[in-house]
Motif scaffolding. Structure first.
Motif, PDB file in Angstrom:
ATOM      1  N   PRO A 246      48.964  69.838  59.755  1.00 56.70           N
ATOM      2  CA  PRO A 246      49.667  71.103  59.980  1.00 56.70           C
ATOM      3  C   PRO A 246      50.346  71.164  61.355  1.00 56.70           C
ATOM      4  N   GLY A 247      49.876  70.354  62.325  1.00 57.07           N
ATOM      5  CA  GLY A 247      50.459  70.349  63.670  1.00 57.07           C
ATOM      6  C   GLY A 247      51.682  69.462  63.819  1.00 57.07           C
ATOM      7  N   GLY A 248      52.021  68.688  62.794  1.00 59.16           N
ATOM      8  CA  GLY A 248      53.198  67.834  62.882  1.00 59.16           C
ATOM      9  C   GLY A 248      52.939  66.444  62.321  1.00 59.16           C
ATOM     10  N   THR A 249      53.906  65.559  62.573  1.00 56.67           N
ATOM     11  CA  THR A 249      53.846  64.181  62.072  1.00 56.67           C
ATOM     12  C   THR A 249      53.737  63.215  63.240  1.00 56.67           C
ATOM     13  N   SER A 250      52.853  62.238  63.092  1.00 58.60           N
ATOM     14  CA  SER A 250      52.613  61.254  64.161  1.00 58.60           C
ATOM     15  C   SER A 250      53.801  60.310  64.315  1.00 58.60           C
ATOM     16  N   ASN A 251      53.729  59.501  65.365  1.00 62.39           N
ATOM     17  CA  ASN A 251      54.680  58.403  65.515  1.00 62.39           C
ATOM     18  C   ASN A 251      54.433  57.386  64.396  1.00 62.39           C
ATOM     19  N   GLY A 252      55.390  56.540  64.124  1.00 62.36           N
ATOM     20  CA  GLY A 252      55.238  55.535  63.078  1.00 62.36           C
ATOM     21  C   GLY A 252      54.574  54.264  63.593  1.00 62.36           C
ATOM     22  N   GLU A 253      53.783  53.633  62.751  1.00 59.38           N
ATOM     23  CA  GLU A 253      53.144  52.341  63.043  1.00 59.38           C
ATOM     24  C   GLU A 253      53.414  51.409  61.874  1.00 59.38           C
ATOM     25  N   SER A 254      53.597  50.131  62.170  1.00 64.30           N
ATOM     26  CA  SER A 254      53.803  49.143  61.112  1.00 64.30           C
ATOM     27  C   SER A 254      52.519  48.972  60.307  1.00 64.30           C
ATOM     28  N   PHE A 255      52.671  48.854  58.997  1.00 67.46           N
ATOM     29  CA  PHE A 255      51.528  48.664  58.112  1.00 67.46           C
ATOM     30  C   PHE A 255      52.022  47.969  56.855  1.00 67.46           C
ATOM     31  N   ALA A 256      51.327  46.921  56.441  1.00 70.16           N
ATOM     32  CA  ALA A 256      51.704  46.191  55.230  1.00 70.16           C
ATOM     33  C   ALA A 256      50.552  46.250  54.234  1.00 70.16           C
ATOM     34  N   TYR A 257      50.852  46.541  52.996  1.00 71.75           N
ATOM     35  CA  TYR A 257      49.854  46.577  51.933  1.00 71.75           C
ATOM     36  C   TYR A 257      50.311  45.651  50.821  1.00 71.75           C
ATOM     37  N   SER A 258      49.373  44.882  50.288  1.00 70.72           N
ATOM     38  CA  SER A 258      49.719  43.987  49.185  1.00 70.72           C
ATOM     39  C   SER A 258      48.512  43.789  48.285  1.00 70.72           C
ATOM     40  N   ASP A 259      48.711  43.928  46.976  1.00 71.15           N
ATOM     41  CA  ASP A 259      47.657  43.627  46.005  1.00 71.15           C
ATOM     42  C   ASP A 259      47.461  42.123  45.853  1.00 71.15           C
ATOM     43  N   SER A 260      48.419  41.340  46.330  1.00 69.59           N
ATOM     44  CA  SER A 260      48.376  39.910  46.080  1.00 69.59           C
ATOM     45  C   SER A 260      47.813  39.088  47.248  1.00 69.59           C
ATOM     46  N   LEU A 261      47.200  39.722  48.225  1.00 78.05           N
ATOM     47  CA  LEU A 261      46.606  38.956  49.315  1.00 78.05           C
ATOM     48  C   LEU A 261      45.482  38.078  48.774  1.00 78.05           C
ATOM     49  N   PRO A 262      45.280  36.897  49.353  1.00 76.26           N
ATOM     50  CA  PRO A 262      44.234  36.001  48.857  1.00 76.26           C
ATOM     51  C   PRO A 262      42.844  36.527  49.187  1.00 76.26           C
ATOM     52  N   PRO A 263      41.832  36.061  48.463  1.00 75.45           N
ATOM     53  CA  PRO A 263      40.466  36.483  48.775  1.00 75.45           C
ATOM     54  C   PRO A 263      40.046  35.940  50.138  1.00 75.45           C
ATOM     55  N   LYS A 264      39.067  36.604  50.744  1.00 72.88           N
ATOM     56  CA  LYS A 264      38.546  36.173  52.040  1.00 72.88           C
ATOM     57  C   LYS A 264      37.034  36.035  51.919  1.00 72.88           C
ATOM     58  N   LEU A 265      36.534  34.843  52.144  1.00 74.69           N
ATOM     59  CA  LEU A 265      35.090  34.618  52.078  1.00 74.69           C
ATOM     60  C   LEU A 265      34.439  35.084  53.373  1.00 74.69           C
ATOM     61  N   VAL A 266      33.287  35.754  53.222  1.00 79.12           N
ATOM     62  CA  VAL A 266      32.543  36.255  54.371  1.00 79.12           C
ATOM     63  C   VAL A 266      31.245  35.485  54.534  1.00 79.12           C
ATOM     64  N   ALA A 267      30.552  35.233  53.441  1.00 80.19           N
ATOM     65  CA  ALA A 267      29.278  34.516  53.499  1.00 80.19           C
ATOM     66  C   ALA A 267      28.967  33.895  52.144  1.00 80.19           C
ATOM     67  N   VAL A 268      28.156  32.848  52.172  1.00 75.65           N
ATOM     68  CA  VAL A 268      27.680  32.183  50.963  1.00 75.65           C
ATOM     69  C   VAL A 268      26.194  31.924  51.141  1.00 75.65           C
ATOM     70  N   THR A 269      25.433  32.195  50.103  1.00 77.86           N
ATOM     71  CA  THR A 269      24.008  31.930  50.175  1.00 77.86           C
ATOM     72  C   THR A 269      23.532  31.338  48.866  1.00 77.86           C
ATOM     73  N   PRO A 270      22.695  30.337  48.857  1.00 77.41           N
ATOM     74  CA  PRO A 270      22.128  29.627  50.008  1.00 77.41           C
ATOM     75  C   PRO A 270      23.160  28.691  50.635  1.00 77.41           C
ATOM     76  N   GLN A 271      22.804  28.066  51.730  1.00 76.12           N
ATOM     77  CA  GLN A 271      23.710  27.155  52.436  1.00 76.12           C
ATOM     78  C   GLN A 271      23.869  25.817  51.725  1.00 76.12           C
TER      79      GLN A 271
END
Length: 71
Positions: free
Chosen positions: A6-31
């Protein structure tokens, strides 16, 4: 990207969104494991995996839904 309140609109920032980004592995168990063992893979977009490779050996993933409030 901008945010409007309600107080207004912010400055713009770059942002990219994509459904096709590759998966990112975080952890695997067991080693390490043997043929036939269960291996759990944690990461982003891994639920869309069609195959998983361990070196030159491929396997078909079996999706097990997360429990609780995971998204």
């Amino acid at each position: 990207m901008t945010v409007t309140t309600p107080g207004g609109t912010s400055n713009g920032e770059s942002f990219a969104y994509s459904d096709s980004l590759p998966p990112k592995l975080v952890a695997v168990t067991p080693q390490s494991a043997r043929t036939g063992d269960t291996i759990v893979i944690f990461g982003c977009k891994v639920n869309r995996a069609r195959s998983v490779a361990f070196g030159r050996r491929y396997c078909r993933p079996r999706l097990v839904p997360c429990s609780g409030g995971e998204r």
